[in-house]
Design an enzyme around this catalytic site. Sequence first.
Site, PDB file in Angstrom:
ATOM      1  N   TRP A 103      -8.385  -9.175   2.387  1.00 16.16           N
ATOM      2  CA  TRP A 103      -9.062  -7.881   2.391  1.00 16.16           C
ATOM      3  C   TRP A 103      -9.013  -7.218   1.028  1.00 16.16           C
ATOM      4  O   TRP A 103      -9.991  -6.586   0.605  1.00 16.16           O
ATOM      5  CB  TRP A 103      -8.521  -6.975   3.496  1.00 16.16           C
ATOM      6  CG  TRP A 103      -8.906  -7.519   4.835  1.00 16.16           C
ATOM      7  CD1 TRP A 103      -8.078  -7.996   5.800  1.00 16.16           C
ATOM      8  CD2 TRP A 103     -10.250  -7.702   5.323  1.00 16.16           C
ATOM      9  NE1 TRP A 103      -8.817  -8.460   6.863  1.00 16.16           N
ATOM     10  CE2 TRP A 103     -10.148  -8.295   6.602  1.00 16.16           C
ATOM     11  CE3 TRP A 103     -11.523  -7.444   4.807  1.00 16.16           C
ATOM     12  CZ2 TRP A 103     -11.265  -8.618   7.370  1.00 16.16           C
ATOM     13  CZ3 TRP A 103     -12.637  -7.761   5.577  1.00 16.16           C
ATOM     14  CH2 TRP A 103     -12.499  -8.340   6.829  1.00 16.16           C
ATOM     15  N   ASP A 173      -5.867   0.930   2.123  1.00 15.18           N
ATOM     16  CA  ASP A 173      -6.541   0.413   3.315  1.00 15.18           C
ATOM     17  C   ASP A 173      -5.452   0.131   4.351  1.00 15.18           C
ATOM     18  O   ASP A 173      -4.670  -0.805   4.197  1.00 15.18           O
ATOM     19  CB  ASP A 173      -7.307  -0.868   2.951  1.00 15.18           C
ATOM     20  CG  ASP A 173      -7.986  -1.513   4.165  1.00 15.18           C
ATOM     21  OD1 ASP A 173      -7.821  -1.010   5.294  1.00 15.18           O
ATOM     22  OD2 ASP A 173      -8.687  -2.536   3.968  1.00 15.18           O
ATOM     23  N   LYS A 197      -8.558  -2.215  15.128  1.00 12.72           N
ATOM     24  CA  LYS A 197      -7.317  -2.989  15.146  1.00 12.72           C
ATOM     25  C   LYS A 197      -6.246  -2.273  15.980  1.00 12.72           C
ATOM     26  O   LYS A 197      -5.544  -2.890  16.750  1.00 12.72           O
ATOM     27  CB  LYS A 197      -6.793  -3.213  13.721  1.00 12.72           C
ATOM     28  CG  LYS A 197      -7.818  -3.745  12.732  1.00 12.72           C
ATOM     29  CD  LYS A 197      -8.251  -5.164  13.028  1.00 12.72           C
ATOM     30  CE  LYS A 197      -9.453  -5.617  12.214  1.00 12.72           C
ATOM     31  NZ  LYS A 197      -9.220  -5.814  10.787  1.00 12.72           N
TER      32      LYS A 197
HETATM   33  C1  LIG Z   1     -10.257  -5.885   9.714  1.00  8.95           C
HETATM   34  C2  LIG Z   1      -9.966  -5.321   8.375  1.00  8.95           C
HETATM   35  C3  LIG Z   1     -10.997  -4.854   7.536  1.00  8.95           C
HETATM   36  C4  LIG Z   1     -12.460  -4.995   7.875  1.00  8.95           C
HETATM   37  O1  LIG Z   1     -12.880  -4.141   8.885  1.00  8.95           O
HETATM   38  P1  LIG Z   1     -14.477  -3.939   9.117  1.00  8.95           P
HETATM   39  O2  LIG Z   1     -14.526  -2.731   9.985  1.00  8.95           O
HETATM   40  O3  LIG Z   1     -14.975  -5.191   9.775  1.00  8.95           O
HETATM   41  O4  LIG Z   1     -15.087  -3.730   7.780  1.00  8.95           O
HETATM   42  C5  LIG Z   1     -10.646  -4.291   6.327  1.00  8.95           C
HETATM   43  N1  LIG Z   1      -9.369  -4.187   5.945  1.00  8.95           N
HETATM   44  C6  LIG Z   1      -8.351  -4.624   6.722  1.00  8.95           C
HETATM   45  C7  LIG Z   1      -6.951  -4.466   6.252  1.00  8.95           C
HETATM   46  C8  LIG Z   1      -8.627  -5.198   7.959  1.00  8.95           C
HETATM   47  O5  LIG Z   1      -7.622  -5.632   8.731  1.00  8.95           O
END
Ligand SMILES: *Cc1c(COP(=O)(O)O)cnc(C)c1O
Length: 361
Positions: A103, A173, A197
């Site tokens: 990511w 993030d 998540k």
């Molecule tokens: C799943 C994930 C993303 C991507 O999420 P989207 O909503 O599909 O863009 C980005 N960063 C992390 C740390 C993730 O686990």
Amino acid sequence: MTTTVYNFSAGPAMLPSSVLQHVQAELLNYQSCGISIMEMSHRDPRFLKIMAHMESSIRTLLNVPDDYSVLFFTAPARAQFSMLPMNLLGDKKAVDYFNTGLWSSVAIAEAKRYANVNIVSDSTSNQFTDIAEPSIWNLNPDAAYCHYTDNESVHGLEFNRVPETGNVPLISDMTSNLFTREFELSRFGMVYAGAQKNIGPAGLTVAIIRDDLLNRASSLTPRSFNYGIMKTEKSIDYTPATFTYYVTSLVLQWLIDQGGVASISQRNTAKSTLLYEFIDNSDFYVNPVTAAYRSRMNVPFMLKEPDLENIFLEQAENAGLLGLKGHRVLGGMRASIYNAMPIEGVTTLIEFMADFAKSRS
Ligand SMILES: *Cc1c(COP(=O)(O)O)cnc(C)c1O
């Protein structure tokens, strides 16, 4: 006989069953108003109350200081990878990024379209199994901001402290670990997380941003991506994914009812410790990540005999253990054990893994 099912999917991920039951009970008739929440205007006072509840719950759960705003975007987490440079570069040219997994790498590639990206620390050389010591980090004191991925959900690598970046606003993030442990928000310029998540269904990203960063956007920033405009419009400049926001507000209430982030954090540590101890003590399964940086949320593991992967997954599914296939870039297995996963799910997985290893040796 019905087997209890445990869903280890990395995302969209399992939700607390009490939340799903609540949704089911009022799906056709939201709070006796005769229609579903899905069919209601996003400007209806009842929906606005849901948004206010999301914000107040987040403020409670994370002790959000008064000079921070909570914003909601009906957009993927990765839309922030572009929103960040658009909104925060200002008259600067350079940005700092840690590269600790998949990511981070995706975020870096996107930032490069807008800014000069300086890599503070790169875990490529150790296949994203370790994070370098701060003494060898390459921080640029003139960067517009410094970005890192607190939990790398694919590689199973999680920071165990907040990086120190001086006066450079720190951005994280936290898509796969927001609300899973306590942290001091005042150390950050902004944190953000996609909901799917750990927070709710897909279709929402939460951002918590220090107010002095709200109004630096480049004039080319689309208005629905502009932090300042989203703040002024109270996150409803456009029609949001109302059903997702509603379910999210219930998950946030569930978290508060669980005793908040401090108590969920203890449970998360207990769950992941059990699983890593089992893996480390087995000669059939391996996890390659340096112990200090192992993720409490996503536990990748390999079978020492990779030929057995498919049969492992098939038997796991038959035993009611779903979503264990690893991410396509890494292969192997991955157990995602977010807030909603009860400890019984982890102990059931461990029993299954032990039985499988025994039957194959
Ligand atoms: C799943 C994930 C993303 C991507 O999420 P989207 O909503 O599909 O863009 C980005 N960063 C992390 C740390 C993730 O686990």
